[in-house]
Design a protein around this motif. Structure first.
Motif, short mmCIF file in Angstrom:
data_model
loop_
_atom_site.label_atom_id
_atom_site.label_comp_id
_atom_site.label_asym_id
_atom_site.label_seq_id
_atom_site.Cartn_x
_atom_site.Cartn_y
_atom_site.Cartn_z
N SER A 276 -5.32 -3.23 -17.85
CA SER A 276 -5.11 -2.50 -19.09
C SER A 276 -6.30 -2.76 -20.00
CB SER A 276 -3.83 -2.97 -19.80
OG SER A 276 -3.76 -2.43 -21.10
N GLU A 277 -6.78 -1.71 -20.63
CA GLU A 277 -7.87 -1.83 -21.58
C GLU A 277 -7.38 -1.71 -23.02
OE1 GLU A 277 -10.91 0.94 -20.53
OE2 GLU A 277 -11.33 0.00 -18.60
N ASN A 278 -6.07 -1.82 -23.19
CA ASN A 278 -5.49 -1.82 -24.54
C ASN A 278 -6.15 -2.93 -25.34
OD1 ASN A 278 -3.71 -2.51 -26.76
ND2 ASN A 278 -2.18 -1.18 -25.80
N SER A 279 -6.75 -2.61 -26.45
CA SER A 279 -7.54 -3.58 -27.21
C SER A 279 -6.71 -4.76 -27.70
CB SER A 279 -8.21 -2.90 -28.41
OG SER A 279 -7.23 -2.33 -29.28
N SER A 280 -5.40 -4.56 -27.87
CA SER A 280 -4.56 -5.66 -28.35
C SER A 280 -3.96 -6.46 -27.21
CB SER A 280 -3.42 -5.11 -29.23
OG SER A 280 -2.53 -4.35 -28.46
N CYS A 281 -4.10 -5.98 -25.98
CA CYS A 281 -3.45 -6.65 -24.85
C CYS A 281 -4.17 -6.37 -23.54
CB CYS A 281 -2.00 -6.17 -24.77
SG CYS A 281 -0.87 -7.30 -23.94
N PRO A 282 -5.45 -6.68 -23.45
CA PRO A 282 -6.20 -6.36 -22.22
C PRO A 282 -5.90 -7.37 -21.11
CG PRO A 282 -7.64 -7.47 -23.76
CD PRO A 282 -6.32 -7.29 -24.48
N PHE A 283 -5.86 -6.87 -19.88
CA PHE A 283 -5.69 -7.77 -18.74
C PHE A 283 -6.23 -7.10 -17.48
CE2 PHE A 283 -1.75 -5.24 -18.77
CZ PHE A 283 -1.64 -4.85 -17.44
N ALA A 284 -6.50 -7.91 -16.49
CA ALA A 284 -6.90 -7.44 -15.16
C ALA A 284 -6.37 -8.44 -14.15
CB ALA A 284 -8.42 -7.32 -15.06
N THR A 285 -5.57 -7.96 -13.20
CA THR A 285 -4.97 -8.86 -12.22
C THR A 285 -5.25 -8.37 -10.81
OG1 THR A 285 -2.84 -7.70 -12.16
CG2 THR A 285 -3.12 -9.43 -13.82
N SER A 286 -5.28 -9.30 -9.88
CA SER A 286 -5.55 -8.97 -8.48
C SER A 286 -4.92 -10.03 -7.59
CB SER A 286 -7.06 -8.91 -8.24
OG SER A 286 -7.36 -8.71 -6.87
N TYR A 287 -4.12 -9.59 -6.63
CA TYR A 287 -3.58 -10.52 -5.63
C TYR A 287 -3.43 -9.77 -4.31
CZ TYR A 287 1.03 -8.37 -6.49
OH TYR A 287 2.08 -7.49 -6.62
N PRO A 288 -3.45 -10.49 -3.18
CA PRO A 288 -3.41 -9.82 -1.87
C PRO A 288 -2.01 -9.57 -1.35
CG PRO A 288 -3.82 -12.14 -1.57
CD PRO A 288 -3.73 -11.92 -3.06
N ASP A 289 -1.88 -8.52 -0.60
CA ASP A 289 -0.65 -8.20 0.13
C ASP A 289 -1.02 -8.20 1.61
OD1 ASP A 289 1.59 -7.16 1.34
OD2 ASP A 289 1.81 -5.45 0.00
N VAL A 290 -0.65 -9.27 2.31
CA VAL A 290 -1.02 -9.42 3.71
C VAL A 290 0.13 -8.97 4.61
CG1 VAL A 290 -1.83 -11.03 5.48
CG2 VAL A 290 -2.46 -11.39 3.09
N PRO A 291 -0.13 -8.08 5.55
CA PRO A 291 0.94 -7.62 6.45
C PRO A 291 1.64 -8.80 7.13
CG PRO A 291 -1.03 -6.30 6.76
CD PRO A 291 -1.42 -7.43 5.86
N GLY A 292 2.97 -8.81 7.06
CA GLY A 292 3.74 -9.86 7.71
C GLY A 292 4.02 -11.07 6.83
#
Length: 239
Positions: A66-82
């Protein structure tokens, strides 16, 4: 150490000697105390073992931002098959972090800029029946550096998610914790009373010991968020 025998081969980790020190340097490392399950000085310690994610078949990366100036964030996590159980654990923690962020900024009617939150990931192990992932959270509104880390482990043989503490067998856990406490006390950046308090309740050990990684030379490194075994970080400035 052969990675695909990771869980059964770590039953004797408690018998290894430990070193501990306060890290210093870049990336907020000064806000954490680190202990390694291998004899020798921590200065010049071996780097953390990492895995090239391109080697993992079917891997999907779950991104949100989110680039909302009052609440910006960037998240990343993996989804591994199985490895659904591990993915679900990471998803739950990321969503809880974002829910807390949203409740403290513009999404709940507030207009204050709470600072950006970033969550990134790194693969630690991906071999045979074992997967290991480390999530690093940088909360720019938090006290101190706002840096916190947690590792997630998947045991394919048992088809289950494991906490970092599961890397140490039940029979070795008491000896491991005792040695770790002994090495932490008296180290720069730690406080003896805080160390005792951190390890006083066995039920909270999975939370305290939630960041355990392997180094390139086969050692085991245990890292604590600031304030867990030392003085609490200074309060974040308020506007």
């Amino acid at each position: 150490m052969r990675t695909h025998l990771l869980f059964p081969s770590l039953l004797l980790l408690g018998s290894l000697s430990l070193t501990a020190a306060c890290s210093s340097g870049s990336s907020g490392a000064s806000d954490s105390a680190t202990a390694g399950a291998r004899p020798g000085p921590s200065s010049g310690a071996s780097p953390v073992r990492a895995v090239d994610p391109s080697k993992i078949k079917g891997l999907r990366i779950v991104n949100d931002s989110s680039e909302n100036s009052s609440c910006p964030f960037a998240t990343s996590y993996p989804d591994v098959p199985g490895a659904t159980a591990m993915t679900d654990a990471m998803k739950k923690d990321v969503e809880q972090r974002l829910a807390a962020l949203r409740s403290s900024c513009g999404y709940s009617g507030g207009a204050a800029d709470t600072g950006e939150v970033n969550i990134s990931h790194q693969f630690l192990v991906a071999s045979g029946d074992v997967l290991g992932v480390r999530l690093t959270t940088q909360d720019h509104s938090a006290a101190g550096s706002g840096l916190s880390v947690r590792t997630y482990w998947y045991d394919g043989r048992a088809d289950t998610y494991r906490t970092a503490l599961a890397l140490v067998g039940d029979g070795s856990r008491d000896a491991f914790v005792s040695a770790l406490k002994k090495e932490l006390k008296g180290r720069d950046g730690t406080d003896a009373d805080t160390v005792d308090e951190a390890f006083a309740d066995p039920s909270t050990l999975p939370t305290v010991l939630d960041d355990m990684v392997f180094t390139a030379d086969g050692g085991l490194r245990v890292t604590f968020d600031r304030g867990e075994v030392g003085p609490p970080p200074p309060r974040a400035p308020t506007s």
